[in-house]
Design a protein around this motif. Structure first.
Motif, PDB file in Angstrom:
ATOM      1  N   PHE A   1      41.007  80.214  31.801  1.00 30.68           N
ATOM      2  CA  PHE A   1      41.073  81.656  31.721  1.00 30.68           C
ATOM      3  C   PHE A   1      41.613  82.136  30.379  1.00 30.68           C
ATOM      4  O   PHE A   1      42.441  81.462  29.750  1.00 30.68           O
TER       5      PHE A   1
ATOM      6  N   SER B   1      33.721  77.743  32.054  1.00 28.08           N
ATOM      7  CA  SER B   1      33.738  76.376  32.557  1.00 28.08           C
ATOM      8  C   SER B   1      32.541  75.635  31.976  1.00 28.08           C
ATOM      9  O   SER B   1      31.547  76.242  31.587  1.00 28.08           O
ATOM     10  N   VAL B   2      32.678  74.334  31.929  1.00 32.42           N
ATOM     11  CA  VAL B   2      31.549  73.488  31.573  1.00 32.42           C
ATOM     12  C   VAL B   2      30.586  73.511  32.749  1.00 32.42           C
ATOM     13  O   VAL B   2      31.010  73.448  33.911  1.00 32.42           O
TER      14      VAL B   2
ATOM     15  N   ASN C   1      34.320  71.528  37.612  1.00 30.80           N
ATOM     16  CA  ASN C   1      34.930  72.369  38.632  1.00 30.80           C
ATOM     17  C   ASN C   1      36.251  72.977  38.211  1.00 30.80           C
ATOM     18  O   ASN C   1      37.052  73.374  39.054  1.00 30.80           O
ATOM     19  N   VAL C   2      36.500  73.085  36.922  1.00 35.29           N
ATOM     20  CA  VAL C   2      37.729  73.702  36.440  1.00 35.29           C
ATOM     21  C   VAL C   2      37.379  74.885  35.555  1.00 35.29           C
ATOM     22  O   VAL C   2      36.561  74.763  34.640  1.00 35.29           O
ATOM     23  N   LEU C   3      38.001  76.028  35.839  1.00 36.81           N
ATOM     24  CA  LEU C   3      37.833  77.214  35.011  1.00 36.81           C
ATOM     25  C   LEU C   3      39.049  77.375  34.110  1.00 36.81           C
ATOM     26  O   LEU C   3      40.185  77.162  34.543  1.00 36.81           O
TER      27      LEU C   3
END
Lengths: 112, 114
Positions: free
Chosen positions: A103, A94-95, A99-101
């Motif tokens: 995969f 993630s950055v 708040n987004v991963l």
């Protein structure tokens, strides 16, 4: 664009043998990196995360270790595998501050 | 601590049926909420997200509304297809200090039959 690669995709290892799973991210710098494990029939468990080179945090005590030798490289290791280490291992990035991963495709480990 | 609880699967539906997968959470503060999907043999993909109360996330016909009063984020789709067969994970973000720790529910397997 950013991409994340994991390898090997599939691995069968005997009990007591060593392990090395590798994850690399392209197209970004200074990402947060994560290792998750998905055991058969169970949910996802966070194993390790890293906010920078050489900075590793472990979520649960276990037979595994992680290292981040380069900014975009994250390695999951074990000196001696146990049967209970079998599972599907997912790397993610993630950055920092976002708040987004995202995969990777995962690495399936079977310990016999 | 923070946690996510999902309904147990598997959920088995016929094509074009209505889908609901329940998800509730326990968290301090105001977490962001997510649904991820895992197709057979693959990693996880972000399906949708909501970052504050009453937000509705939507994607590919799926929807979920962030309900703070009931601490829920139920996933719905009006008409499922066979290609929707997958495992669905509800998750929340917990953390701070420069990292984002994603906490997952146990996952709910959906099987859609023609």
């Amino acid at each position: 664009s950013q991409t994340i690669h994991q390898w090997p995709a599939t691995l069968v290892q005997p009990v007591g043998s060593p392990l090395s799973l590798e994850c690399t991210v392209e197209g970004t710098s200074n990402p947060n990196l994560y290792w998750y494990r998905q055991a058969a029939g169970r949910g996802l468990q966070l194993l390790f995360y890293s906010v920078g080179i050489g900075q590793i945090s472990s979520e649960v005590p276990q037979n595994l270790s992680a290292s981040r030798p380069q900014d975009r490289q994250f390695i999951l290791s074990s000196k001696k595998l146990l049967l209970s280490d079998s599972g599907f291992y997912l790397c993610a990035w993630s950055v920092q501050g976002a708040n987004v991963l995202t995969f990777g495709a995962g690495s399936r480990l079977t310990v016999l | 601590g923070n946690s996510v609880t999902q309904m147990e699967g598997p959920v088995t539906l016929s094509e074009e049926a209505f889908l609901t997968i329940n998800c509730t959470y326990t968290a301090t503060g105001y977490p962001s909420l997510f649904w991820y999907v895992q197709y057979p043999g693959e990693g996880l993909q972000l399906l949708l997200k909501a970052t504050k109360a009453d937000d509705k996330g939507s994607n590919k016909g799926f929807e979920a509304t962030y309900r703070k009063e009931t601490t829920s984020f139920h996933l719905e789709k009006g008409s499922v297809q066979v290609s929707d067969s997958a495992v669905y994970f509800c998750a929340l973000i917990s953390g701070g200090g420069g990292y984002n720790k994603l906490i997952f529910g146990a996952g709910t397997r959906l099987a859609v039959h023609p």
